[in-house]
Design a protein around this motif. Structure first.
Motif, PDB file in Angstrom:
ATOM      1  N   LEU A 173       0.831  -1.204   0.000  1.00 34.41           N
ATOM      2  CA  LEU A 173       0.000   0.000   0.000  1.00 34.41           C
ATOM      3  C   LEU A 173       0.865   1.253   0.000  1.00 34.41           C
ATOM      4  CD1 LEU A 173      -2.729  -1.063   2.571  1.00 34.41           C
ATOM      5  CD2 LEU A 173      -2.988  -0.871   0.113  1.00 34.41           C
ATOM      6  N   ALA A 174       1.940   1.229   0.810  1.00 30.09           N
ATOM      7  CA  ALA A 174       2.781   2.420   0.923  1.00 30.09           C
ATOM      8  C   ALA A 174       3.567   2.654  -0.362  1.00 30.09           C
ATOM      9  CB  ALA A 174       3.730   2.279   2.106  1.00 30.09           C
ATOM     10  N   GLY A 175       3.636   1.624  -1.203  1.00 35.15           N
ATOM     11  CA  GLY A 175       4.370   1.740  -2.465  1.00 35.15           C
ATOM     12  C   GLY A 175       3.912   2.907  -3.317  1.00 35.15           C
ATOM     13  N   ILE A 176       2.632   3.257  -3.219  1.00 35.14           N
ATOM     14  CA  ILE A 176       2.094   4.350  -4.017  1.00 35.14           C
ATOM     15  C   ILE A 176       2.757   5.683  -3.650  1.00 35.14           C
ATOM     16  CG2 ILE A 176       0.150   4.677  -2.434  1.00 35.14           C
ATOM     17  CD1 ILE A 176      -0.152   5.099  -6.161  1.00 35.14           C
ATOM     18  N   PHE A 177       3.185   5.788  -2.381  1.00 36.68           N
ATOM     19  CA  PHE A 177       3.808   7.053  -1.952  1.00 36.68           C
ATOM     20  C   PHE A 177       5.263   7.140  -2.407  1.00 36.68           C
ATOM     21  CE2 PHE A 177       0.291   6.481   0.927  1.00 36.68           C
ATOM     22  CZ  PHE A 177      -0.279   7.732   0.910  1.00 36.68           C
ATOM     23  N   TYR A 178       5.919   5.971  -2.515  1.00 41.38           N
ATOM     24  CA  TYR A 178       7.333   5.977  -2.887  1.00 41.38           C
ATOM     25  C   TYR A 178       7.522   5.646  -4.361  1.00 41.38           C
ATOM     26  CZ  TYR A 178       7.700   5.887   2.154  1.00 41.38           C
ATOM     27  OH  TYR A 178       7.560   6.188   3.476  1.00 41.38           O
ATOM     28  N   GLY A 179       6.453   5.213  -4.999  1.00 38.98           N
ATOM     29  CA  GLY A 179       6.529   4.999  -6.441  1.00 38.98           C
ATOM     30  C   GLY A 179       6.981   3.614  -6.863  1.00 38.98           C
ATOM     31  N   TYR A 180       7.259   2.707  -5.928  1.00 35.79           N
ATOM     32  CA  TYR A 180       7.731   1.389  -6.365  1.00 35.79           C
ATOM     33  C   TYR A 180       6.589   0.422  -6.633  1.00 35.79           C
ATOM     34  CZ  TYR A 180       7.306   0.088  -1.365  1.00 35.79           C
ATOM     35  OH  TYR A 180       6.848  -0.138  -0.112  1.00 35.79           O
ATOM     36  N   ASP A 181       5.360   0.761  -6.237  1.00 38.18           N
ATOM     37  CA  ASP A 181       4.216  -0.110  -6.513  1.00 38.18           C
ATOM     38  C   ASP A 181       2.953   0.751  -6.600  1.00 38.18           C
ATOM     39  OD1 ASP A 181       2.127  -1.895  -6.563  1.00 38.18           O
ATOM     40  OD2 ASP A 181       3.180  -3.358  -5.318  1.00 38.18           O
ATOM     41  N   THR A 182       2.360   0.838  -7.789  1.00 39.74           N
ATOM     42  CA  THR A 182       1.205   1.734  -7.942  1.00 39.74           C
ATOM     43  C   THR A 182      -0.085   0.950  -8.178  1.00 39.74           C
ATOM     44  OG1 THR A 182       1.708   1.943 -10.279  1.00 39.74           O
ATOM     45  CG2 THR A 182       2.559   3.655  -8.840  1.00 39.74           C
ATOM     46  N   VAL A 183      -0.091  -0.304  -7.693  1.00 38.61           N
ATOM     47  CA  VAL A 183      -1.280  -1.123  -7.957  1.00 38.61           C
ATOM     48  C   VAL A 183      -2.520  -0.555  -7.246  1.00 38.61           C
ATOM     49  CG1 VAL A 183      -0.839  -2.760  -6.097  1.00 38.61           C
ATOM     50  CG2 VAL A 183      -2.125  -3.489  -8.094  1.00 38.61           C
ATOM     51  N   VAL A 184      -2.311   0.120  -6.118  1.00 32.17           N
ATOM     52  CA  VAL A 184      -3.444   0.727  -5.405  1.00 32.17           C
ATOM     53  C   VAL A 184      -4.153   1.738  -6.301  1.00 32.17           C
ATOM     54  CG1 VAL A 184      -4.091   2.143  -3.431  1.00 32.17           C
ATOM     55  CG2 VAL A 184      -2.318   0.425  -3.186  1.00 32.17           C
ATOM     56  N   LEU A 185      -3.339   2.578  -6.904  1.00 35.27           N
ATOM     57  CA  LEU A 185      -3.883   3.585  -7.817  1.00 35.27           C
ATOM     58  C   LEU A 185      -4.682   2.917  -8.931  1.00 35.27           C
ATOM     59  CD1 LEU A 185      -3.515   6.703  -8.784  1.00 35.27           C
ATOM     60  CD2 LEU A 185      -1.943   5.667 -10.410  1.00 35.27           C
ATOM     61  N   LYS A 186      -4.089   1.873  -9.507  1.00 33.22           N
ATOM     62  CA  LYS A 186      -4.746   1.211 -10.636  1.00 33.22           C
ATOM     63  C   LYS A 186      -6.066   0.578 -10.204  1.00 33.22           C
ATOM     64  CE  LYS A 186      -0.566   0.151 -13.191  1.00 33.22           C
ATOM     65  NZ  LYS A 186       0.453  -0.887 -13.377  1.00 33.22           N
ATOM     66  N   VAL A 187      -6.031  -0.110  -9.083  1.00 28.45           N
ATOM     67  CA  VAL A 187      -7.239  -0.825  -8.658  1.00 28.45           C
ATOM     68  C   VAL A 187      -8.381   0.152  -8.383  1.00 28.45           C
ATOM     69  CG1 VAL A 187      -8.259  -2.129  -6.759  1.00 28.45           C
ATOM     70  CG2 VAL A 187      -6.129  -2.891  -7.799  1.00 28.45           C
ATOM     71  N   PHE A 188      -8.097   1.200  -7.617  1.00 28.63           N
ATOM     72  CA  PHE A 188      -9.206   2.072  -7.232  1.00 28.63           C
ATOM     73  C   PHE A 188      -9.661   2.972  -8.377  1.00 28.63           C
ATOM     74  CE2 PHE A 188      -7.949   0.677  -3.012  1.00 28.63           C
ATOM     75  CZ  PHE A 188      -9.195   0.281  -2.565  1.00 28.63           C
ATOM     76  N   PHE A 189      -8.732   3.383  -9.210  1.00 26.51           N
ATOM     77  CA  PHE A 189      -9.152   4.186 -10.359  1.00 26.51           C
ATOM     78  C   PHE A 189      -9.942   3.326 -11.348  1.00 26.51           C
ATOM     79  CE2 PHE A 189      -7.329   8.513 -10.652  1.00 26.51           C
ATOM     80  CZ  PHE A 189      -8.336   9.054 -11.425  1.00 26.51           C
ATOM     81  N   THR A 190      -9.503   2.067 -11.520  1.00 24.11           N
ATOM     82  CA  THR A 190     -10.258   1.168 -12.401  1.00 24.11           C
ATOM     83  C   THR A 190     -11.659   0.946 -11.856  1.00 24.11           C
ATOM     84  OG1 THR A 190      -8.165   0.060 -12.844  1.00 24.11           O
ATOM     85  CG2 THR A 190     -10.146  -1.022 -13.628  1.00 24.11           C
ATOM     86  N   ALA A 191     -11.746   0.782 -10.529  1.00 26.50           N
ATOM     87  CA  ALA A 191     -13.072   0.611  -9.910  1.00 26.50           C
ATOM     88  C   ALA A 191     -13.938   1.820 -10.211  1.00 26.50           C
ATOM     89  CB  ALA A 191     -12.926   0.412  -8.413  1.00 26.50           C
ATOM     90  N   ALA A 192     -13.349   3.013 -10.084  1.00 25.75           N
ATOM     91  CA  ALA A 192     -14.126   4.241 -10.298  1.00 25.75           C
ATOM     92  C   ALA A 192     -14.622   4.326 -11.737  1.00 25.75           C
ATOM     93  CB  ALA A 192     -13.274   5.459  -9.946  1.00 25.75           C
ATOM     94  N   ILE A 193     -13.743   4.100 -12.712  1.00 29.11           N
ATOM     95  CA  ILE A 193     -14.208   4.263 -14.096  1.00 29.11           C
ATOM     96  C   ILE A 193     -15.152   3.131 -14.504  1.00 29.11           C
ATOM     97  CG2 ILE A 193     -12.344   5.758 -14.926  1.00 29.11           C
ATOM     98  CD1 ILE A 193     -10.891   3.455 -16.019  1.00 29.11           C
TER      99      ILE A 193
END
Lengths: 196, 209
Positions: free
Chosen positions: A41-61
């Motif tokens: 989860l913390a990966g999104i803040f450091y840039g090494y793992d952005t799967v959180v962004l992908k999952v929730f943005f995909t859910a939204a669209i």
């Protein structure tokens, strides 16, 4: 015909039962996607793992497209779908607090429950923190009541503010999401971590 | 670390779906609640009618559970109207400004016009749109005039019920002649608005992850 509950096609009493089933499904998917790992989860803040962004943005669209297509086919009345009212200042401050809590604690509220369910002690401490926070907010409510309710803009939709159709707005958001996903993948290649 | 490059294929799906929805006009048709068959069934049962006697009883007892909707033109409304009626001419029946009054499930909407044709049209439209609790005055104001304001004395051989009705109507006539705005004394359109707009259901669970 929809939304099913406001139209009383499904009785209001089923609300909690459906929420329970959906909640279990949601928790299962969170855990299955590895969202009970605070490092992921913390990966999104450091840039090494952005799967959180992908999952929730995909859910939204997905949800945006789903609602618009259902409405197009006449299966749902969008006027009856509940839209959270926007309290401007609460939203800004709440967002900052949520973000800080996320990066400090390593979880967001839903994933902390997920992680606690598989026995992670830091998640249990996180949940205790949430409860303390709720207690302070509730007991101290008269102090920040005025601030909490300031800037009430009603049930806003961004598409109405900028005056474009819901369909066009959704399309723009999809394009925006794709750009973000690409940026995320670029970030992952820049800040790669071998193990986390 | 894992590779999420399956995104490429999903991207195309999302963009195509998005493109379609961006250029399709929004669906603005009202969601109809009744099919033609269901409508026919309701009309045949005829449960939408309120008899003048019932209406007089409601008005005299100041029953809070109904509102009278006068669907005639404003001119006619100003010449004569039933006490407490709200004037919504038929051509405005779907206007946004009246939807809060018509679309609520706490009060009965009782439509009336001179006969019952106009009111029946209004009733059918409103029923079709899916609003709740709609009725109309049987026979309209003409029948109202005949039954309530000029009641006929029953024959001496008629059953007791008829006499009870007659007595009620005589009393009702007295009530309406003394208190009703039958001439002049026009009620403004800004009649009492029902307080409840749309029944707020329980708020949906909020928050993201």
């Amino acid at each position: 015909m929809g939304p099913l509950i406001p139209q009383e096609i499904i009785s209001l009493d089923w609300n909690l039962v459906i929420a329970f089933v959906v909640g279990i499904g949601f928790g299962f998917v969170l855990e299955a996607s590895g969202f009970s790992s605070s490092r992921k989860l913390a990966g999104i803040f450091y840039g090494y793992d952005t799967v959180v962004l992908k999952v929730f943005f995909t859910a939204a669209i997905t949800a945006m497209l789903g609602l618009l297509y259902l409405s197009l086919f006449g299966w749902i009345d969008l006027n009856l779908v509940y839209v959270n009212p926007t309290y401007l200042w609460s939203a800004i401050i709440g967002g900052i607090i949520m973000g800080l809590g996320f990066i400090i604690g390593g979880f967001c509220p839903g994933t902390s429950v997920c992680a606690a369910a598989i026995g992670k002690i830091d998640a249990m401490v996180f949940i205790i923190g949430i409860i303390i926070g709720i207690f302070i907010f509730g007991e101290g409510f008269p102090i920040w009541k005025e601030f909490h309710e300031a800037g009430n803009l009603g049930s806003l939709k961004i598409q109405d503010i900028i005056g474009i159709s819901g369909g066009l707005f959704t399309f723009l958001i999809i394009i925006f999401a794709m750009i973000l996903f690409k940026t995320g993948e670029w970030a992952e290649s820049q800040f790669t971590r071998e193990e986390y | 670390m894992r590779n999420y490059s399956s995104l490429g294929y999903l991207t195309q799906v999302f963009i195509i779906l998005g493109l379609v929805i961006a250029f399709v006009p929004e669906n603005t048709t009202l969601p109809y609640k009744l099919s033609a068959g269901e409508m026919l069934e309701e009309i045949q049962i005829g449960s939408e009618f309120i008899h003048p006697d019932e209406l007089a009883d409601l008005i005299i007892n100041k029953d809070p559970s109904f509102q009278l909707i006068d669907v005639r033109s404003t001119d006619e409304f100003q010449k004569y109207s039933l006490p407490g009626a709200i004037n919504i001419p038929l051509n405005l029946i779907l206007a946004d400004e009246w939807s809060d009054i018509l679309n609520q499930d706490t009060k009965m909407n009782i439509f009336y016009s001179n006969g019952s044709t106009l009111a029946h049209k209004a009733w059918m439209i409103i029923r079709q749109v899916g609003f709740e609790n709609n009725y109309l005055l049987q026979g309209g104001l003409n029948y109202w005039l005949e039954v309530i304001l000029n009641p006929q004395k029953p024959k001496s051989t008629d059953p007791n019920d008829e006499f009870a009705k007659y007595n009620f109507r005589k009393g009702a006539r007295q009530f309406f002649e003394t208190s009703s705005p039958s001439t002049g004394n026009v009620r403004e359109i800004s009649a009492p608005k029902p307080i409840i707009k749309r029944t707020k259901k329980k708020k949906a669970p909020q928050g993201g992850c």
